[in-house]
Write a protein that holds these residues in place. Structure first.
Motif, mmCIF file in Angstrom:
data_model
loop_
_atom_site.group_PDB
_atom_site.id
_atom_site.type_symbol
_atom_site.label_atom_id
_atom_site.label_comp_id
_atom_site.label_asym_id
_atom_site.label_seq_id
_atom_site.Cartn_x
_atom_site.Cartn_y
_atom_site.Cartn_z
ATOM 1 N N ALA A 109 0.996 -1.034 -0.585
ATOM 2 C CA ALA A 109 -0.069 -0.085 0.452
ATOM 3 C C ALA A 109 1.039 1.293 0.093
ATOM 4 N N PHE A 110 0.741 2.358 -0.825
ATOM 5 C CA PHE A 110 1.323 3.411 -0.952
ATOM 6 C C PHE A 110 0.238 4.309 0.105
ATOM 7 N N LYS A 111 1.341 5.328 0.943
ATOM 8 C CA LYS A 111 0.571 5.900 1.312
ATOM 9 C C LYS A 111 -0.666 6.989 1.267
ATOM 10 N N LEU A 112 -1.880 7.606 1.758
ATOM 11 C CA LEU A 112 -2.905 8.182 0.959
ATOM 12 C C LEU A 112 -2.240 9.439 1.372
ATOM 13 N N GLN A 113 -2.820 10.125 0.040
ATOM 14 C CA GLN A 113 -2.099 12.179 0.312
ATOM 15 C C GLN A 113 -2.962 12.044 1.137
ATOM 16 N N GLU A 114 -2.806 13.816 1.738
ATOM 17 C CA GLU A 114 -3.668 14.349 3.061
ATOM 18 C C GLU A 114 -4.212 15.439 2.102
ATOM 19 N N PRO A 115 -6.173 15.302 2.788
ATOM 20 C CA PRO A 115 -6.997 15.889 1.222
ATOM 21 C C PRO A 115 -6.329 17.021 1.349
ATOM 22 N N LYS A 116 -6.221 17.738 0.328
ATOM 23 C CA LYS A 116 -6.575 19.308 0.286
ATOM 24 C C LYS A 116 -7.724 20.350 0.849
ATOM 25 N N MET A 117 -7.293 20.962 1.216
ATOM 26 C CA MET A 117 -7.677 22.589 2.336
ATOM 27 C C MET A 117 -9.261 22.696 1.144
ATOM 28 N N LYS A 150 -15.205 6.390 8.059
ATOM 29 C CA LYS A 150 -14.036 5.983 8.845
ATOM 30 C C LYS A 150 -14.725 4.584 8.238
ATOM 31 N N THR A 151 -15.678 4.080 7.793
ATOM 32 C CA THR A 151 -15.357 2.981 7.570
ATOM 33 C C THR A 151 -16.390 2.133 6.014
ATOM 34 N N CYS A 164 -6.642 5.269 8.107
ATOM 35 C CA CYS A 164 -5.545 4.933 8.393
ATOM 36 C C CYS A 164 -4.601 5.131 6.737
ATOM 37 N N PRO A 165 -4.128 6.046 6.879
ATOM 38 C CA PRO A 165 -3.609 6.271 5.225
ATOM 39 C C PRO A 165 -2.564 5.264 4.279
ATOM 40 N N PHE A 166 -2.497 4.236 4.682
ATOM 41 C CA PHE A 166 -2.920 2.829 4.202
ATOM 42 C C PHE A 166 -3.241 2.156 3.953
ATOM 43 N N ASP A 167 -4.272 2.345 4.104
ATOM 44 C CA ASP A 167 -6.324 1.496 4.022
ATOM 45 C C ASP A 167 -7.566 2.126 2.866
ATOM 46 N N VAL A 168 -5.693 1.378 2.004
ATOM 47 C CA VAL A 168 -6.080 1.537 0.367
ATOM 48 C C VAL A 168 -6.871 -0.266 -0.270
ATOM 49 N N PRO A 169 -7.691 0.595 -1.441
ATOM 50 C CA PRO A 169 -8.324 -0.335 -1.731
ATOM 51 C C PRO A 169 -8.038 -1.635 -1.739
ATOM 52 N N ASP A 170 -6.996 -2.201 -2.508
ATOM 53 C CA ASP A 170 -6.041 -3.582 -2.162
ATOM 54 C C ASP A 170 -5.606 -3.793 -0.601
ATOM 55 N N ARG A 171 -5.301 -2.997 0.020
ATOM 56 C CA ARG A 171 -5.691 -3.622 1.667
ATOM 57 C C ARG A 171 -7.037 -3.590 2.458
ATOM 58 N N ILE A 172 -7.684 -2.989 1.926
ATOM 59 C CA ILE A 172 -9.135 -3.844 2.327
ATOM 60 C C ILE A 172 -9.869 -4.659 2.025
ATOM 61 N N THR A 173 -9.887 -5.404 0.835
ATOM 62 C CA THR A 173 -9.903 -6.368 0.038
ATOM 63 C C THR A 173 -8.277 -7.839 0.631
ATOM 64 N N GLY A 174 -7.825 -7.089 0.704
ATOM 65 C CA GLY A 174 -6.770 -8.238 0.793
ATOM 66 C C GLY A 174 -6.948 -9.046 2.732
ATOM 67 N N LYS A 175 -7.450 -8.276 3.672
ATOM 68 C CA LYS A 175 -8.191 -8.712 4.598
ATOM 69 C C LYS A 175 -9.094 -9.355 4.612
ATOM 70 N N ILE A 217 3.095 -4.168 3.788
ATOM 71 C CA ILE A 217 3.789 -3.640 3.327
ATOM 72 C C ILE A 217 3.752 -1.554 3.037
ATOM 73 N N ASN A 218 3.345 -0.958 4.103
ATOM 74 C CA ASN A 218 3.878 0.705 4.057
ATOM 75 C C ASN A 218 4.476 1.479 3.281
ATOM 76 N N VAL A 219 4.082 2.089 2.089
ATOM 77 C CA VAL A 219 5.377 2.741 1.075
ATOM 78 C C VAL A 219 5.061 4.023 1.518
ATOM 79 N N THR A 220 5.742 5.008 1.870
ATOM 80 C CA THR A 220 5.871 6.870 2.254
ATOM 81 C C THR A 220 5.990 7.109 0.645
#
Length: 602
Positions: free
Chosen positions: A334-342, A361-362, A371-382, A402-405
């Motif tokens: 998973a690659f870290k989700l970026q902070e949302p813009k203002m 949040k769900t 979590c900033p690493f809760d990308v789609p593949d992390r969710i389906t992976g779990k 495996i979390n990547v910044t």
């Protein structure tokens, strides 16, 4: 698997290693390294061989292998069938023995044609002064070349990819006399009169004008290891009408399985895939942290794992054949989700009102996504992990997060990954190459009892699901082609997919995974699996009149149901670059086919 290298010089020259290339080769083969030079004064040529071995089976066999006749082999491959290799034997030694017994070109071609499994090789045939080299039918092992005047270099890494259209032979005597190299081509074909007309043109585009590519004068070919694609078109099925029900689900698969004919097809596929996985997970060097193999054992096999249907089926089948006490590592990147813009206050209010009925949040599976690493593949992976645990609760499934910044991505891309992805250079190659590199490294953490612990996968073998989409119409472009051109257009698209998979995917993935001293294995590209799928009419493999999540890869979804899998059987296809969210890390306005400036190696 190995990192292999060969330099052919038609005149005595002093050669110094390119340290970058040599470093890549050593990482591919950490267990043994050796160099060997072959010279001949009349005619005058020099061959320098170097090989770096990743030990996988039998006794450790150092390469290059030189027999008592003076023949030399560097081999980057695995024999999974066709040539007998017993568990105690090393396949490099067996292939060397087979080639050593050959006295003609046709016998060499017979040996290479019979080998089932991935390979890239260079072979110096002392008798006759010939240099042979090439890749397997699908190009599952990387082999690249660089040609400068009187020098040819071949390697598992760097330069331009050797087209996987056949094997090549250089007559060294003739080359030294003329001062130029002629590549005799022995193409893959179903029959002697079935050689693709574009074969020589494809090679000629990859070599300088000073060299020549010609079809071998004897008209010999390598026998294709797979049967031709079934080109039949249905007479009664609706061509492009999309099913009105866009909500077909798991229960619909049960209804589709009702007919005996469909059941038979599904069982044939499961049997072929199961045997393919079995060949790729057995006879591996056993790793254990403790004195007993039943205590604290470490995994020998890992799977690139998104929780999608391709990786779920590989995990379910691996569970059949890997010893019960041995874990299986599920590598989820998973690659870290970026902070949302203002946002403006009005935009925030609108979004809050729009999303009021749901908890942001769900997700629909009830898993938290803050979590900033809760990308789609992390969710389906779990979710997939839960299905596998239900399927076999006794197995230890190591779900490696495996979390990547962005900072680490940029650093490792420039230091390592860009050299491995090369010569490919698109945005898509960057996304997939980086995602696969971090996943294959296997460094992350696992959760146990609510606690997370640092973890690095010990597995030397990594199973990947590549080949499933290409054969079973899993990509969106297949659906688009079906919509415009019906089954005939879809068949043409699928034929093109396998024809270009060596240059688009496999060489890159082999280099990227091999950089960690690990070996990529591709069960969906097993020769028997491909032959079976090639024999099945296209509308039995995929029904693109059905909606996403059912119609594409239909036969595989039915197999998942038969294997006892659940909701993962009806997950729509999600490309790795989107599921891992690496595509969101850089310029979101880029197209996948654009040239990627981030891959520039300087």
């Amino acid at each position: 698997m190995c990192g292999i290298f060969c330099l052919l010089s038609l005149s005595p020259t002093h050669f110094e290693w390119d340290k970058t290339v040599y470093g890549h080769l050593k990482r591919r083969g950490p267990n043994s390294s050796r160099d060997l030079t072959v010279t001949n004064g009349n005619p005058c040529y020099q061959c320098i061989f170097s090989a770096h071995v990743l030990h996988m089976r039998g006794l450790l066999t150092a390469q290059p292998v030189q027999d008592d006749k003076g023949n030399v082999l560097v081999w980057n491959g695995e024999v999974f069938g066709g040539v007998t290799v017993i568990p105690e034997e090393n396949d490099t030694a067996v292939v060397s023995q087979c080639l050593s017994s050959c006295s003609s070109s046709s016998e060499i071609l017979s040996v290479l044609s019979s080998i089932q499994g991935p390979w890239g090789f260079v072979y110096y045939q002392r008798a006759g002064d010939y240099l042979w080299f090439g890749r397997d039918f699908f190009g599952r092992r990387s082999l690249l070349w660089k040609i400068d005047a009187e020098v040819l270099m071949l390697s598992s890494s760097a330069w331009q990819e050797v087209p996987a259209v056949g094997v090549y032979r250089i007559d060294l005597k003739a080359a030294t006399v003329s001062g130029t190299m002629t590549f005799e081509v022995y193409p893959w074909a179903h029959a002697e009169n079935d050689v693709p007309s574009s074969c020589i043109q494809t090679i000629s585009e990859s070599i300088p004008n000073s060299c020549t590519a010609v079809m071998n004068h004897s008209g010999l070919v390598l026998s294709s290891p797979v049967c031709p694609l079934n080109m039949s078109i249905p007479e009664s099925l609706s061509e492009t009408v999309i099913h009105p029900n866009s909500h077909l689900s798991f229960k619909d698969l049960e209804q589709l399985l009702a007919s005996k004919e469909k059941n038979d097809e599904v069982n044939f596929l499961i049997d072929a895939l199961s045997k393919a996985v079995r060949r790729r997970v057995l006879c591996l060097p056993f790793e254990s942290q403790g004195s007993s193999p039943f205590i604290n054992s470490r995994a020998s096999v890992a799977i690139l794992f998104s929780g999608g249907i391709d990786s779920m089926i590989l995990a379910a089948l691996a569970d059949r054949h890997i010893p019960a006490h041995e874990p299986i590592d599920l590598l989820n990147v998973a690659f870290k989700l970026q902070e949302p813009k203002m946002q403006t206050e009005s935009a925030k209010k609108q979004r809050k009102h729009k999303n009021k009925p749901t908890d942001s949040k769900t997700n629909e599976a009830g898993l938290r996504t803050s979590c900033p690493f809760d990308v789609p593949d992390r969710i389906t992976g779990k979710a997939g992990l839960k299905e596998l645990q239900d399927l076999n609760p006794e197995r230890r499934w190591n779900f490696v997060e495996i979390n990547v910044t962005q900072e680490e991505l940029q650093k490792m891309r420039q230091e390592r990954i860009c050299h491995l992805v090369y010569p490919l250079d698109t945005v898509l190659d960057d996304s997939i190459g980086c995602a696969v590199w971090f996943a294959a490294r296997g460094t992350g953490f696992i959760r146990e009892g609510g606690e997370q612990s640092p973890f690095t996968s010990s597995a030397k073998v990594i199973l990947t699901g590549i080949g499933a989409d290409e054969q079973l119409a899993g990509y969106s472009r297949h659906r688009a082609r079906f919509k415009t051109s019906g089954h005939e257009g879809l068949i043409q698209e699928l034929a093109m997919e396998l024809g270009r998979i060596s240059s688009r995917n496999l060489g890159r993935d082999d280099r990227v995974i091999g950089d960690h001293g690990k070996e990529a294995r591709f069960p969906y590209l097993d020769e028997n699996v491909v032959s079976y799928l090639n024999s099945v009419p296209v509308w039995e493999k995929a029904d693109l009149s059905l909606p996403r999540g059912v119609g594409e890869k239909l036969l595989l979804r039915l197999a998942a149901k038969q294997l006892g899998l659940g909701k993962s059987a009806v997950l729509p296809k999600r490309a790795m670059q989107f599921g891992s969210r690496i595509a969101k890390m850089e310029n979101s306005h880029e197209k996948a086919s654009d040239k990627c400036t981030r891959l520039l190696t300087g």
